[in-house]
Design a protein around this motif. Sequence first.
Motif, PDB file in Angstrom:
ATOM      1  N   ALA A  57       3.732  -6.094   1.845  1.00 22.09           N
ATOM      2  CA  ALA A  57       3.725  -4.831   1.197  1.00 22.09           C
ATOM      3  C   ALA A  57       5.279  -4.525   0.717  1.00 22.09           C
ATOM      4  N   ILE A  58       6.062  -4.917   1.680  1.00 18.35           N
ATOM      5  CA  ILE A  58       7.366  -4.621   1.301  1.00 18.35           C
ATOM      6  C   ILE A  58       8.022  -5.813   0.235  1.00 18.35           C
ATOM      7  N   SER A  66      -4.570  -8.050   1.697  1.00 17.99           N
ATOM      8  CA  SER A  66      -5.923  -8.220   2.321  1.00 17.99           C
ATOM      9  C   SER A  66      -6.064  -7.433   3.660  1.00 17.99           C
ATOM     10  N   THR A  67      -5.059  -7.051   4.345  1.00 16.13           N
ATOM     11  CA  THR A  67      -5.189  -6.533   5.711  1.00 16.13           C
ATOM     12  C   THR A  67      -5.054  -5.032   5.405  1.00 16.13           C
ATOM     13  N   LEU A  68      -5.023  -4.524   4.222  1.00 16.16           N
ATOM     14  CA  LEU A  68      -4.930  -3.133   3.941  1.00 16.16           C
ATOM     15  C   LEU A  68      -5.961  -2.592   3.223  1.00 16.16           C
ATOM     16  N   SER A  69      -6.208  -1.200   3.594  1.00 16.19           N
ATOM     17  CA  SER A  69      -7.333  -0.601   3.060  1.00 16.19           C
ATOM     18  C   SER A  69      -6.934  -0.226   1.522  1.00 16.19           C
ATOM     19  N   GLY A  70      -8.022   0.110   0.682  1.00 11.84           N
ATOM     20  CA  GLY A  70      -7.680   0.208  -0.712  1.00 11.84           C
ATOM     21  C   GLY A  70      -6.634   1.481  -1.130  1.00 11.84           C
ATOM     22  N   GLY A  71      -6.757   2.308   0.039  1.00 17.30           N
ATOM     23  CA  GLY A  71      -5.735   3.655  -0.257  1.00 17.30           C
ATOM     24  C   GLY A  71      -4.386   3.091   0.101  1.00 17.30           C
ATOM     25  N   GLN A  72      -4.265   2.262   1.138  1.00 17.22           N
ATOM     26  CA  GLN A  72      -3.231   1.693   1.572  1.00 17.22           C
ATOM     27  C   GLN A  72      -2.378   0.879   0.479  1.00 17.22           C
ATOM     28  N   MET A  90       3.331   2.324 -14.630  1.00 16.38           N
ATOM     29  CA  MET A  90       2.052   2.582 -14.848  1.00 16.38           C
ATOM     30  C   MET A  90       1.339   2.011 -13.307  1.00 16.38           C
ATOM     31  N   VAL A  91       0.346   3.011 -12.839  1.00 21.84           N
ATOM     32  CA  VAL A  91      -0.352   2.539 -11.593  1.00 21.84           C
ATOM     33  C   VAL A  91      -1.860   2.266 -12.182  1.00 21.84           C
ATOM     34  N   PHE A  92      -2.364   1.084 -11.789  1.00 21.46           N
ATOM     35  CA  PHE A  92      -3.852   1.120 -12.240  1.00 21.46           C
ATOM     36  C   PHE A  92      -4.840   1.288 -11.383  1.00 21.46           C
ATOM     37  N   GLN A  93      -5.968   1.264 -11.779  1.00 22.52           N
ATOM     38  CA  GLN A  93      -7.110   1.353 -11.000  1.00 22.52           C
ATOM     39  C   GLN A  93      -7.288   0.191  -9.861  1.00 22.52           C
ATOM     40  N   SER A  94      -6.779  -0.822 -10.281  1.00 22.23           N
ATOM     41  CA  SER A  94      -7.140  -1.994  -9.468  1.00 22.23           C
ATOM     42  C   SER A  94      -5.973  -2.750  -8.557  1.00 22.23           C
ATOM     43  N   PHE A  95      -4.985  -1.670  -8.521  1.00 24.84           N
ATOM     44  CA  PHE A  95      -3.667  -1.896  -7.605  1.00 24.84           C
ATOM     45  C   PHE A  95      -2.717  -3.081  -8.081  1.00 24.84           C
ATOM     46  N   ASN A  96      -3.444  -4.171  -8.448  1.00 25.87           N
ATOM     47  CA  ASN A  96      -2.588  -5.137  -8.936  1.00 25.87           C
ATOM     48  C   ASN A  96      -1.455  -5.666  -8.200  1.00 25.87           C
ATOM     49  N   LEU A  97      -1.785  -5.761  -6.808  1.00 25.59           N
ATOM     50  CA  LEU A  97      -0.605  -6.260  -5.677  1.00 25.59           C
ATOM     51  C   LEU A  97      -0.709  -7.874  -5.827  1.00 25.59           C
ATOM     52  N   PHE A  98       0.471  -8.469  -5.606  1.00 26.69           N
ATOM     53  CA  PHE A  98       0.616  -9.848  -5.370  1.00 26.69           C
ATOM     54  C   PHE A  98      -0.263 -10.030  -4.058  1.00 26.69           C
ATOM     55  N   VAL A 143       5.369   7.243   1.067  1.00 30.72           N
ATOM     56  CA  VAL A 143       3.955   7.079   0.970  1.00 30.72           C
ATOM     57  C   VAL A 143       3.120   6.824   2.318  1.00 30.72           C
ATOM     58  N   GLY A 144       3.926   7.022   3.477  1.00 35.39           N
ATOM     59  CA  GLY A 144       3.253   6.795   4.582  1.00 35.39           C
ATOM     60  C   GLY A 144       2.869   5.499   5.268  1.00 35.39           C
ATOM     61  N   LEU A 145       3.475   4.354   4.941  1.00 28.78           N
ATOM     62  CA  LEU A 145       3.343   3.123   5.144  1.00 28.78           C
ATOM     63  C   LEU A 145       4.328   2.384   6.035  1.00 28.78           C
ATOM     64  N   GLU A 146       5.375   3.190   6.755  1.00 33.64           N
ATOM     65  CA  GLU A 146       6.502   2.625   7.282  1.00 33.64           C
ATOM     66  C   GLU A 146       6.078   1.488   8.275  1.00 33.64           C
ATOM     67  N   ASP A 147       4.743   1.757   8.970  1.00 37.40           N
ATOM     68  CA  ASP A 147       4.393   0.688   9.866  1.00 37.40           C
ATOM     69  C   ASP A 147       3.400  -0.274   9.586  1.00 37.40           C
TER      70      ASP A 147
END
Length: 245
Positions: free
Chosen positions: A100-101, A141-147, A87-95, A130-134
């Motif tokens: 990212a990796i 915190s250093t990524l945009s919401g979309g990223q 499931m993918v949530f509205q609020s990303f829920n990343l650690f 998903v276009g984030l290899e770089d």
Amino acid sequence: MSIKIRNINKSFGNLNILKDISLDINSGEIISIIGPSGSGKSTLLRCLIDLEEIDSGTLEVFGDPLVCNNRNPEKKERLEILKKMGMVFQSFNLFPHKTAIENVIEPLIVVDKIKKEVAIKRAMKLLTMVGLEDRINNYPSTLSGGQQQRVAIARVLARNPKILLFDEPTSALDPETVKEVLTVIKSLKNTGITMIIVSHEMQFVKQVSDRVVFMDCGTILSCDTPDKIFNSAKNERISKFLNNF
Ligand SMILES: Nc1ncnc2c1ncn2[C@@H]1O[C@H](COP(=O)(O)OP(=O)(O)OP(=O)(O)O)[C@@H](O)[C@H]1O
Ligand SMILES: [Mg+2]
């Protein structure tokens, strides 16, 4: 069939939130769920992935019962079934304290017990997709919401789900980054993954869905092709809702 929903009911206190919902979802099908706020869309997704317990009814995933008229299979069997879903949530829920990796490999290593080298390879492949290899070593915190949302999608895809649930994946994003996330979701069409998407992005829903479910007050008011739903001038409730977009 990937998901069979039969007569499910769910209440919070004395509020009946899902009322006798039934729906069959085919393997590889893309179903969008639309409808007014509070109609029970998120609750339905949360029941499907076992984040909420249903009061009655049956839920089957690829023919295996997740809940069967309140007789739940053993936890071990349920976990096997839930492994097939993400499931993918509205609020990303990343650690927040992981890059990212690291966010992508964490569940692979901790939950799936996959070797770190293998996990890293898989994560690289998906972050590239998903276009984030770089951006693999960036902290959230250093990524945009979309990223961040694309990292979340890579993380869930890394576990090879057969069924993906999205709960308003773009509603926390600014309009400019909405598109990049929707493009990634669209690219998953025809991969064989079943997708159930709650979204208010009506153009996207129209383009990507095989069928659209319209929910109102805890019931499925209509379930039909996008063409039929978006031209359902006959149904006053649906056309009133769609006129807001
Ligand atoms: N944990 C809970 N406890 C009590 N009530 C809840 C709980 N979760 C949801 N509800 C209620 O259930 C109803 C349906 O909520 P739900 O979040 O499923 O709606 P939704 O269709 O996803 O709405 P939105 O479009 O605003 O996200 C709402 O009235 C909500 O207040
Ligand atoms: Mg919701």
